[in-house]
Write a protein that holds these residues in place. Structure first.
Motif, PDB file in Angstrom:
ATOM      1  N   GLY A 126       0.891  -1.327   0.056  1.00 40.03           N
ATOM      2  CA  GLY A 126       0.188  -0.083  -0.130  1.00 40.03           C
ATOM      3  C   GLY A 126       1.042   1.236  -0.050  1.00 40.03           C
ATOM      4  O   GLY A 126       0.292   2.236  -0.568  1.00 40.03           O
ATOM      5  N   LEU A 127       2.078   1.310   0.825  1.00 39.40           N
ATOM      6  CA  LEU A 127       2.734   2.377   0.816  1.00 39.40           C
ATOM      7  C   LEU A 127       3.666   2.618  -0.522  1.00 39.40           C
ATOM      8  O   LEU A 127       3.686   3.667  -0.898  1.00 39.40           O
ATOM      9  CB  LEU A 127       3.784   2.225   2.186  1.00 39.40           C
ATOM     10  N   ALA A 128       4.065   1.439  -1.030  1.00 43.74           N
ATOM     11  CA  ALA A 128       4.709   1.583  -2.328  1.00 43.74           C
ATOM     12  C   ALA A 128       3.757   2.119  -3.412  1.00 43.74           C
ATOM     13  O   ALA A 128       4.105   2.987  -4.154  1.00 43.74           O
ATOM     14  CB  ALA A 128       5.215   0.354  -2.695  1.00 43.74           C
ATOM     15  N   ALA A 129       2.443   1.616  -3.436  1.00 48.53           N
ATOM     16  CA  ALA A 129       1.497   2.247  -4.362  1.00 48.53           C
ATOM     17  C   ALA A 129       1.131   3.749  -4.448  1.00 48.53           C
ATOM     18  O   ALA A 129       0.920   4.396  -5.127  1.00 48.53           O
ATOM     19  CB  ALA A 129       0.397   1.512  -4.270  1.00 48.53           C
ATOM     20  N   GLN A 130       1.552   4.065  -2.907  1.00 45.63           N
ATOM     21  CA  GLN A 130       1.414   5.718  -2.731  1.00 45.63           C
ATOM     22  C   GLN A 130       2.830   6.510  -2.923  1.00 45.63           C
ATOM     23  O   GLN A 130       2.729   7.623  -2.380  1.00 45.63           O
ATOM     24  CB  GLN A 130       0.793   5.825  -1.382  1.00 45.63           C
ATOM     25  N   GLY A 131       3.801   5.587  -3.408  1.00 40.81           N
ATOM     26  CA  GLY A 131       5.039   6.391  -3.700  1.00 40.81           C
ATOM     27  C   GLY A 131       5.850   6.431  -2.615  1.00 40.81           C
ATOM     28  O   GLY A 131       6.992   7.119  -2.420  1.00 40.81           O
TER      29      GLY A 131
ATOM     30  N   LEU B 188       1.503  16.652   5.384  1.00 35.89           N
ATOM     31  CA  LEU B 188       0.215  15.835   5.512  1.00 35.89           C
ATOM     32  C   LEU B 188      -0.141  14.876   4.612  1.00 35.89           C
ATOM     33  O   LEU B 188      -0.581  13.747   4.890  1.00 35.89           O
ATOM     34  CB  LEU B 188      -0.798  16.923   5.652  1.00 35.89           C
ATOM     35  N   ALA B 189       0.419  14.906   3.253  1.00 33.88           N
ATOM     36  CA  ALA B 189       0.117  14.064   2.329  1.00 33.88           C
ATOM     37  C   ALA B 189       1.095  12.627   2.659  1.00 33.88           C
ATOM     38  O   ALA B 189       0.733  11.682   2.217  1.00 33.88           O
ATOM     39  CB  ALA B 189       0.592  14.958   0.610  1.00 33.88           C
ATOM     40  N   HIS B 190       2.403  13.174   2.923  1.00 31.18           N
ATOM     41  CA  HIS B 190       3.262  12.172   3.237  1.00 31.18           C
ATOM     42  C   HIS B 190       2.814  11.341   4.421  1.00 31.18           C
ATOM     43  O   HIS B 190       2.617   9.984   4.292  1.00 31.18           O
ATOM     44  CB  HIS B 190       4.707  12.721   3.773  1.00 31.18           C
ATOM     45  N   TRP B 191       2.569  11.965   5.548  1.00 30.54           N
ATOM     46  CA  TRP B 191       2.039  11.095   6.385  1.00 30.54           C
ATOM     47  C   TRP B 191       0.750  10.318   6.693  1.00 30.54           C
ATOM     48  O   TRP B 191       0.749   9.402   7.408  1.00 30.54           O
ATOM     49  CB  TRP B 191       2.256  11.902   7.941  1.00 30.54           C
ATOM     50  N   ARG B 192      -0.103  10.906   5.810  1.00 32.05           N
ATOM     51  CA  ARG B 192      -1.589  10.082   5.921  1.00 32.05           C
ATOM     52  C   ARG B 192      -1.545   8.844   5.060  1.00 32.05           C
ATOM     53  O   ARG B 192      -2.228   8.085   5.071  1.00 32.05           O
ATOM     54  CB  ARG B 192      -2.659  11.045   5.369  1.00 32.05           C
ATOM     55  N   ARG B 193      -0.434   8.530   4.562  1.00 30.52           N
ATOM     56  CA  ARG B 193      -0.245   7.506   3.752  1.00 30.52           C
ATOM     57  C   ARG B 193       0.080   6.136   4.819  1.00 30.52           C
ATOM     58  O   ARG B 193      -0.004   5.160   4.322  1.00 30.52           O
ATOM     59  CB  ARG B 193       1.170   7.475   2.738  1.00 30.52           C
ATOM     60  N   LEU B 194       0.446   6.341   6.016  1.00 28.51           N
ATOM     61  CA  LEU B 194       0.758   5.560   7.051  1.00 28.51           C
ATOM     62  C   LEU B 194      -0.425   4.828   7.490  1.00 28.51           C
ATOM     63  O   LEU B 194      -1.503   5.264   7.534  1.00 28.51           O
ATOM     64  CB  LEU B 194       1.426   5.957   8.040  1.00 28.51           C
ATOM     65  N   PRO B 195      -0.421   3.358   7.502  1.00 26.70           N
ATOM     66  CA  PRO B 195      -1.531   2.838   7.949  1.00 26.70           C
ATOM     67  C   PRO B 195      -2.268   3.195   9.389  1.00 26.70           C
ATOM     68  O   PRO B 195      -1.431   3.315  10.191  1.00 26.70           O
ATOM     69  CB  PRO B 195      -1.081   1.177   8.179  1.00 26.70           C
ATOM     70  N   GLY B 196      -3.518   3.490   9.135  1.00 22.11           N
ATOM     71  CA  GLY B 196      -4.164   3.870  10.397  1.00 22.11           C
ATOM     72  C   GLY B 196      -4.064   5.429  10.663  1.00 22.11           C
ATOM     73  O   GLY B 196      -4.612   5.869  11.458  1.00 22.11           O
TER      74      GLY B 196
END
Lengths: 133, 133
Positions: A93-98, B19-27
């Motif tokens: 999921g993280l890789a898919a988001q770059g 914000l765009a970076h950190w919202r990628r983290l699961p949860g």
């Protein structure tokens, strides 16, 4: 629980001194130091009310924290570790988001698989993800 | 609860990008950015399962995080904030154990008194203590 905080890792030049420093914090319960030769580090945990500090110092000549301490001789906050429910799915999921996943999962300090995320993709912060128990 | 983790603060060069970076983290649940002109910062919180990231970027010409970002242009973990039940007692206890308290308590981001501890006394880590609600 996805995204539960596993620990905040602090690289320190002297683990015994660090334990004495951190146990001064209100509510802190300091553990005992132990070697993790397979990881090239010596670690000790300091449990706070609802979180955990992992104090880490180099062990041996090829330690993953030696470079950090050469740049930051006094020590500093090295990484943040979060638990995920499914490490492989989290990586995908993280890789898919770059977001770049550094290497393949390998056993971490607790024996469960871990990976690290590239600090450039998280504002200079090194993030570890650990498979939840 | 003494020693409860209030937040981990991350200094960032671009708050919207962060914000765009950190919202990628699961949860992760990312909040909205708001200015704190009295503190010289613009902040946004990212709530994880049981902890909180405070993304901080400079606001104005005399921001307390400007120096950090000039040394770490990509950003990085700036400080860790713990709650204490009695801030004055905590400061007195820490000082008695040789930990330097930086300045007098002043209102923090949530309006409650906060102080910072000298990074030299905690292995290069800046620690904030916040009066619990």
């Amino acid at each position: 629980m996805p995204g539960r905080l596993a620990h905040i890792a602090v690289a320190v030049p002297d683990l015994d001194a660090a334990l004495a420093h951190w146990r001064r914090l209100p509510g802190a319960r300091a553990g005992v130091a132990h070697d993790l030769p397979g990881h090239g580090v010596r670690v000790a945990f300091v449990d706070m009310a609802d979180s955990r500090i992992e104090l880490v110092t180099p062990l041996g000549d090829d330690s993953p924290v030696a470079g950090y301490l050469s740049r930051n001789p006094a020590g500093g906050i090295h990484h943040i570790c979060y638990e995920v429910a499914d490490l492989d799915a989290a990586c995908a999921g993280l890789a898919a988001q770059g977001a770049r996943v550094l290497g393949a999962p390998r056993p971490g300090a607790h024996g469960r698989p871990v990976i690290f995320l590239h600090p450039r993709d998280f504002d200079g912060c090194l993030i570890e993800l650990e498979q939840a128990p």
